[in-house]
Scaffold this active site. Sequence first.
Site, PDB file in Angstrom:
ATOM      1  CB  THR A  99      -0.941   0.007   1.216  1.00 35.78           C
ATOM      2  OG1 THR A  99      -1.847  -1.099   1.110  1.00 35.78           O
ATOM      3  CG2 THR A  99      -1.733   1.304   1.300  1.00 35.78           C
ATOM      4  CB  SER A 137      -7.358  -2.168  -5.052  1.00 31.26           C
ATOM      5  OG  SER A 137      -6.840  -2.676  -3.836  1.00 31.26           O
ATOM      6  CG  ASN A 139      -5.385  -5.468  -2.095  1.00 33.30           C
ATOM      7  OD1 ASN A 139      -4.413  -4.919  -1.570  1.00 33.30           O
ATOM      8  ND2 ASN A 139      -6.491  -5.766  -1.424  1.00 33.30           N
ATOM      9  CB  SER A 315      48.382 -12.655  -2.295  1.00 36.71           C
ATOM     10  OG  SER A 315      48.911 -12.661  -0.974  1.00 36.71           O
TER      11      SER A 315
END
Length: 477
Positions: A99, A137, A139, A315
Site C-alpha cells: 500500500t 487497488s 491489491n 594477495s
Amino acid sequence: MRKEVDALGEMELPNEVYYGIQTERARQNFDVSGITHYQAPRYIWAVAAIKMAAARANARVDALEQEIADAICQAAQEVMDGKHADQFPIDMYQGGGGTSTNMNVNEVIGNRANEILTGAKGCDRVHPNTHVNMGQSTNDVIPAAMKVSTWFNLQELLGNMPALISTLQTKVDSYKHIVKLGRTCIQDAVPMTMAQQFSGYLSLAERMHQKISAAAQDCLELPLGATAVGTGLSARDGYLECVYPELQEITGADFKPEHNFFDGLQNGDTYVDIHANLKKLAMGLSKFATDLRIMSSGPRAGMNEVVLPAVQPGSSIMPGKINPVMPELVNQICYQICGNDVAIGMAVEGGELDLNVWEPVIIKNMGESCTLLTNTVKLFNDKCVAGLEINEEVCRKYAEDTTALSTMIAAIYDYPTGSRVAKKAFKEGKSVGAVTLEEGLMTEAQVKEYLDPMLMTDPVASALAVRRARRELGIDG
C-alpha cells in the site's frame, strides 16, 4: 512547508517534495534496510506505467476528465523517465502488502499532475486516490507491477545469455582435439575431450535460456482490474477492456488479464516457478565456476589444466599470486540467490485468504536475483570464460598416465585382469601401457593403438576397437 491531512491526522511536508503524508508516514515507519523500493529494478517504473494506462482507460470510458488524465500521464511519464527518483524514499521492506508503494506513486504523480494544471502541488485538481488510483487497488496494482517488472528484468537476463552460449559453443568447437582426464568423485576416471566437458556447460546454458524464457511467459498475465479482492469493485464499465490495450501500447509487451483474478491475488506460485529457474541457472553457473577453480588450481602444485584470465592481483602478501576471482564471484552470487529462493518460497506460502501481503519481500528478492544474474552472466563470460586457455600438454599427460586406462584392459580381457594391471601400475609407479607390455597382454603396437586416450573418448570407435582387439588377441574366436 505545506500541510497535508489523512485519516490519522495532519503533517507538514517540505514544499519541494512531491510525495505526500502517507509516503512520509511509511518512510518513518519502515526505515530498516536502507534499500528503497525505487531500487527494486523497474518496480516503480511498472507502477507508473500502470497509472498511465489506468488514466488513459478511465478517460476513454468518460470516468476521468481528459485534462486530468493528460496531466496524470505526463507526470507518470516523468516518473518512468527517472525524473523524480528521489521522491520514492520508502524502504523496500514494508507492511501493508505494498500500500505504501502504491500511495507513494499516487502522491508523486498526483502532486506533479496538479502542479502541471495549477502551478502548485496539492489536491485541488488532482487527488492521489480519487483520480490517480481510479479503478484500482493496491491489491491489483502491486501484483500487476511485480509481474511487469519481472518480465522486463527477465528479458534483460535472457538478452545477456546468448553471448555466453556463443562463447561456450566456440570452446566446444575448438577443443575437440584436446584429450583430458575425466574425473568422478574428484578422482581419476577415463579420458574424455575438453570439448565433451564443455558441451555439458553449453547444454546447461541453452536449456536454462529456454526454461527461463518459457517461465517468463506467465508474467504476461496480470491481475490488473481485480481491485481489492478480485471482484473488480470500483472499476467503471468498460475500464477492463481499455486498460490492457493501453498498457500494451505503453510498455510494448503483450500483457493481458489473468484467467482468474481471485487466483491472481491469492497465489504467488508464479514467482516460485520463475525463481526456481533462476536458482537452477545460478547453481549451474556456480558448478561451472567451481570446475574452473579446480582445473585452474596451482599453477605448480595443482591441476593446472586451465589458465584463467588474470584480472587482478591475488594477495597482499604473496607476490605474483593470482586468484580465480571471477569464478569465486559466481559462487557467491549463487549462494545469495539460493537464499533469495528460500525467502520467496516462505513469502508465497505465507499468503492468507484473499491476498498475499508479503509481496514486497517477493519483489525485492526476485528483482535482486534478476539483477545479480544479469550482471554475473556478462561478467563471467567477458572476464573469464571467453579468455580462458587450455594447457593441452598437461591435459594429455594426465590422460596418458592415469591407471584408469586399465578400463580398456578390462573391456578387452576381463575385470580381474584390468584390476591387476591397474594395481601393479599404481604400486610400481608405472604406466598402464608399460605393465600391459610386461604382462605380455599386448604388443607395443597394440598398446599404442588400444590404450590411446583419444580412442576412449569415442564410444563407437572404442567399441569397435575392443571387438578388433579381442579377435587379434585370440580371446574371441
